[in-house]
Design a protein around this motif. Structure first.
Motif, PDB file in Angstrom:
ATOM      1  N   ASN A 107       0.841  -1.200   0.000  1.00 30.92           N
ATOM      2  CA  ASN A 107       0.000   0.000   0.000  1.00 30.92           C
ATOM      3  C   ASN A 107       0.874   1.247   0.000  1.00 30.92           C
ATOM      4  N   GLY A 108       1.476   1.526  -1.138  1.00 34.65           N
ATOM      5  CA  GLY A 108       2.387   2.653  -1.275  1.00 34.65           C
ATOM      6  C   GLY A 108       1.753   3.837  -1.963  1.00 34.65           C
ATOM      7  N   SER A 109       2.224   4.128  -3.165  1.00 33.58           N
ATOM      8  CA  SER A 109       1.785   5.349  -3.847  1.00 33.58           C
ATOM      9  C   SER A 109       0.304   5.324  -4.212  1.00 33.58           C
ATOM     10  N   LEU A 110      -0.245   4.144  -4.495  1.00 35.40           N
ATOM     11  CA  LEU A 110      -1.662   4.094  -4.849  1.00 35.40           C
ATOM     12  C   LEU A 110      -2.538   4.512  -3.663  1.00 35.40           C
ATOM     13  N   MET A 111      -2.117   4.148  -2.461  1.00 32.81           N
ATOM     14  CA  MET A 111      -2.836   4.571  -1.255  1.00 32.81           C
ATOM     15  C   MET A 111      -2.715   6.077  -1.068  1.00 32.81           C
ATOM     16  N   ARG A 112      -1.526   6.620  -1.282  1.00 25.95           N
ATOM     17  CA  ARG A 112      -1.339   8.069  -1.156  1.00 25.95           C
ATOM     18  C   ARG A 112      -2.161   8.825  -2.200  1.00 25.95           C
ATOM     19  N   GLU A 113      -2.213   8.265  -3.414  1.00 24.78           N
ATOM     20  CA  GLU A 113      -3.001   8.911  -4.464  1.00 24.78           C
ATOM     21  C   GLU A 113      -4.488   8.903  -4.126  1.00 24.78           C
ATOM     22  N   ARG A 114      -4.944   7.822  -3.503  1.00 26.70           N
ATOM     23  CA  ARG A 114      -6.360   7.765  -3.141  1.00 26.70           C
ATOM     24  C   ARG A 114      -6.713   8.844  -2.113  1.00 26.70           C
ATOM     25  N   ILE A 115      -5.864   9.006  -1.089  1.00 26.81           N
ATOM     26  CA  ILE A 115      -6.108  10.047  -0.082  1.00 26.81           C
ATOM     27  C   ILE A 115      -5.932  11.432  -0.689  1.00 26.81           C
ATOM     28  N   ARG A 116      -4.970  11.572  -1.600  1.00 23.18           N
ATOM     29  CA  ARG A 116      -4.800  12.854  -2.307  1.00 23.18           C
ATOM     30  C   ARG A 116      -6.074  13.226  -3.056  1.00 23.18           C
ATOM     31  N   ASP A 117      -6.650  12.266  -3.770  1.00 18.21           N
ATOM     32  CA  ASP A 117      -7.865  12.535  -4.552  1.00 18.21           C
ATOM     33  C   ASP A 117      -9.041  12.897  -3.644  1.00 18.21           C
TER      34      ASP A 117
ATOM     35  N   GLY B 133      -1.359  13.434  18.242  1.00 14.63           N
ATOM     36  CA  GLY B 133      -1.677  12.097  18.739  1.00 14.63           C
ATOM     37  C   GLY B 133      -2.620  11.296  17.870  1.00 14.63           C
ATOM     38  N   ASN B 134      -3.109  11.890  16.786  1.00 14.09           N
ATOM     39  CA  ASN B 134      -3.982  11.160  15.866  1.00 14.09           C
ATOM     40  C   ASN B 134      -3.138  10.269  14.959  1.00 14.09           C
ATOM     41  N   LEU B 135      -3.569   9.039  14.795  1.00 14.78           N
ATOM     42  CA  LEU B 135      -2.764   8.058  14.074  1.00 14.78           C
ATOM     43  C   LEU B 135      -3.657   7.215  13.173  1.00 14.78           C
ATOM     44  N   GLY B 136      -3.139   6.869  11.989  1.00 17.21           N
ATOM     45  CA  GLY B 136      -3.913   6.041  11.065  1.00 17.21           C
ATOM     46  C   GLY B 136      -3.080   4.956  10.423  1.00 17.21           C
ATOM     47  N   PHE B 137      -3.741   3.848  10.116  1.00 15.43           N
ATOM     48  CA  PHE B 137      -3.122   2.751   9.369  1.00 15.43           C
ATOM     49  C   PHE B 137      -3.977   2.535   8.130  1.00 15.43           C
TER      50      PHE B 137
ATOM     51  N   HIS C 234      -7.718   2.135   9.487  1.00 15.13           N
ATOM     52  CA  HIS C 234      -7.941   2.154  10.930  1.00 15.13           C
ATOM     53  C   HIS C 234      -7.421   3.475  11.486  1.00 15.13           C
ATOM     54  N   ARG C 235      -8.331   4.288  12.062  1.00 17.95           N
ATOM     55  CA  ARG C 235      -7.970   5.605  12.597  1.00 17.95           C
ATOM     56  C   ARG C 235      -8.144   5.616  14.112  1.00 17.95           C
ATOM     57  N   PHE C 236      -7.172   6.247  14.799  1.00 22.99           N
ATOM     58  CA  PHE C 236      -7.227   6.347  16.256  1.00 22.99           C
ATOM     59  C   PHE C 236      -6.926   7.779  16.672  1.00 22.99           C
ATOM     60  N   ASN C 237      -7.721   8.308  17.626  1.00 26.91           N
ATOM     61  CA  ASN C 237      -7.474   9.663  18.096  1.00 26.91           C
ATOM     62  C   ASN C 237      -6.439   9.652  19.220  1.00 26.91           C
TER      63      ASN C 237
ATOM     64  N   ALA D  35      -1.843  11.810   9.069  1.00 23.57           N
ATOM     65  CA  ALA D  35      -1.948  10.472   9.648  1.00 23.57           C
ATOM     66  C   ALA D  35      -1.460   9.424   8.658  1.00 23.57           C
ATOM     67  N   LEU D  36      -1.804   9.586   7.401  1.00 21.30           N
ATOM     68  CA  LEU D  36      -1.349   8.653   6.358  1.00 21.30           C
ATOM     69  C   LEU D  36       0.172   8.656   6.253  1.00 21.30           C
ATOM     70  N   ILE D  37       0.754   9.846   6.068  1.00 17.96           N
ATOM     71  CA  ILE D  37       2.204   9.932   5.843  1.00 17.96           C
ATOM     72  C   ILE D  37       2.975   9.486   7.082  1.00 17.96           C
ATOM     73  N   GLU D  38       2.581   9.977   8.265  1.00 21.81           N
ATOM     74  CA  GLU D  38       3.302   9.581   9.474  1.00 21.81           C
ATOM     75  C   GLU D  38       3.138   8.094   9.750  1.00 21.81           C
ATOM     76  N   GLY D  39       1.930   7.576   9.527  1.00 20.76           N
ATOM     77  CA  GLY D  39       1.706   6.150   9.755  1.00 20.76           C
ATOM     78  C   GLY D  39       2.554   5.292   8.851  1.00 20.76           C
ATOM     79  N   GLN D  40       2.625   5.664   7.555  1.00 24.25           N
ATOM     80  CA  GLN D  40       3.428   4.877   6.614  1.00 24.25           C
ATOM     81  C   GLN D  40       4.906   4.890   6.992  1.00 24.25           C
ATOM     82  N   PHE D  41       5.420   6.055   7.370  1.00 24.28           N
ATOM     83  CA  PHE D  41       6.853   6.135   7.635  1.00 24.28           C
ATOM     84  C   PHE D  41       7.217   5.582   9.008  1.00 24.28           C
ATOM     85  N   MET D  42       6.330   5.683   9.975  1.00 22.02           N
ATOM     86  CA  MET D  42       6.587   5.023  11.252  1.00 22.02           C
ATOM     87  C   MET D  42       6.623   3.512  11.084  1.00 22.02           C
TER      88      MET D  42
END
Length: 431
Positions: A334-344, A367-371, A386-389, A406-413
């Protein structure tokens, strides 16, 4: 006398590419042959055949040879001076395998310079369509190999990876199981990389340590084939693979075929070819402590590691630059296609708007985090969004700025966490 230069080849999934550089690393020539477009007679799509089961994926071996003929003729027509080439090497798509029929070594060695190479080699392959990295038809062979080796973690501890369907040992096991007579007719099994080197060497080129450690067959610590793994895949396999060598080995001079047909110097040296991922680590000149991330449909992480810890996720390969160290490779589907979906959805399809949204949320995202897993992920095996506050409560949505961060930080973490599991240290001063 012509200034020396060096050729680099890339036998990838969709095309064959060549680049020539001088001694100052300046590019003096580059070209490519696109398989679908330039070799339509093979009727590939994306350079491959996807079989009716949707699991088996292969490429025609002769297409790769004919592409080499074609690109060399293009270079010749352009006036390229082959006599100035001092050495050549290259990369091949990892995990593809080529099966040489008995007697092929003599044909390869004595190929007539009057003929294109693909005409001389047309009867040399016991398997005409090579299994490649996209193939996922060997689930039963993977299970059998892991069972024979005492489980997936034990296999990973020996070979650097648990059993993977695309890995060559499991592909060989499938061929032996389904077509034992074809296997018995095979005198040598090459990876795409060592196959490509063989074409230039006029002899069977050895498999290098780095590409060889993507087969589920090589003991990555001792740099020798694992007898137990070989025996679990097929009989008499060690003889068909030959002895592995360091990735920077000079294999010998170029075949007389190329001197006679194209004017290469007989002194031109062939350096071992390796896999495309190890070649990327070498080409980016990574050193210990460095980390490289390829942001593509499947994000790929490259690491230089001194003391690896093979795990059930990711791969440990022998380092192509330094045989005493290792490289780790992690793949995230779930790399660039996932980022493109959130971008759109959150930024009207604009990367500029996406960047603004990312910048407008503070680091740590309060503190908001997403997978975010649109499709079943490789590392870890999970699917869904999956989103968590900040109170660790699951929520159904975020404001767009929070969603983007949340997307970018979650992916890189996730990348950092899994890299550390494999032995990566964030700083060279970490203990």
């Amino acid at each position: 006398m012509a200034a020396p230069c060096y050729l680099g080849w890339d036998f990838s999934t969709q095309q064959l590419k060549v680049i020539a550089i001088d001694e100052q690393l300046r590019v003096i020539y580059e070209d490519n042959v696109h398989f679908d477009k330039d070799l339509p007679e093979f009727k590939t799509q994306g350079g491959v055949y996807i079989h009716s089961d949707r699991l088996t994926v292969t490429s025609p071996v002769l297409m790769w040879v004919k592409a080499l003929d074609m690109i060399l003729e293009k270079m010749k027509s352009s006036g390229f001076n082959f006599s100035q080439v001092r050495a050549l090497s290259g990369a091949g798509q990892q995990h593809g395998s080529v099966y040489w029929k008995k007697g092929s070594i003599q044909i390869l060695k004595n190929a007539s310079s009057e003929l294109p190479l693909h005409q001389s080699l047309k009867a040399c392959f016991s398997v005409s369509n090579s299994p490649i990295w996209m193939d996922s038809s060997t689930a039963s062979q993977c299970s059998a190999l892991e069972k024979a080796m005492g489980g997936p973690q034990h296999l990973a501890s020996i070979t650097g990876s648990r059993a993977y369907e695309r890995f060559t040992g499991n592909q060989i096991a499938k061929i032996y199981s389904q077509n034992p007579e074809v296997y018995m007719q095979t005198e040598r099994i090459s990876l795409v990389s060592s196959f490509a080197a063989s074409l230039f060497l006029g002899a069977y080129a050895p498999i290098d340590y780095s590409d060889g450690s993507g087969m589920n067959l090589l003991q990555i610590w001792e740099k020798v084939w694992s007898t137990s793994c070989l025996d679990a895949c097929a009989p008499g396999l060690e003889e068909k693979l030959g002895c592995p060598v360091p990735s920077h080995s000079v294999l010998g001079p170029i075949s007389p075929y190329y001197s006679q047909r194209y004017g290469f110097s007989p002194d031109c040296k062939i350096v071992a070819f390796t896999g495309d991922n190890p070649a990327s680590l070498a080409g980016m000149r990574l050193q210990e402590g460095d980390i490289a991330i390829s942001l593509v449909p499947s994000d790929t992480l490259f690491l230089w590691i001194q003391e690896p810890t093979p795990a059930l996720e990711g791969h440990i390969l022998c380092n192509p630059v330094d045989s005493q160290t290792y490289m780790a490779l992690l793949c995230f589907k779930n790399g660039s296609l996932m980022r493109e979906r959130i971008r759109d959805r959150c930024a009207s399809g604009s990367w500029d708007e996406f960047s603004k949204a990312l910048s407008s949320a503070v680091a740590g995202n309060n503190g908001n985090l997403g997978f975010y897993f649109d499709v079943m992920e490789i590392t870890p095996e999970a699917v869904g969004i999956h989103r968590f506050n900040r109170d660790n409560q699951k929520v159904s949505d975020f404001p767009k700025e929070v969603e983007v961060r949340a997307l970018i930080e979650g992916q890189f973490m996730a990348k950092r966490i899994h890299a550390e599991k494999l032995g990566y240290k964030v700083s060279k001063y970490d203990k």
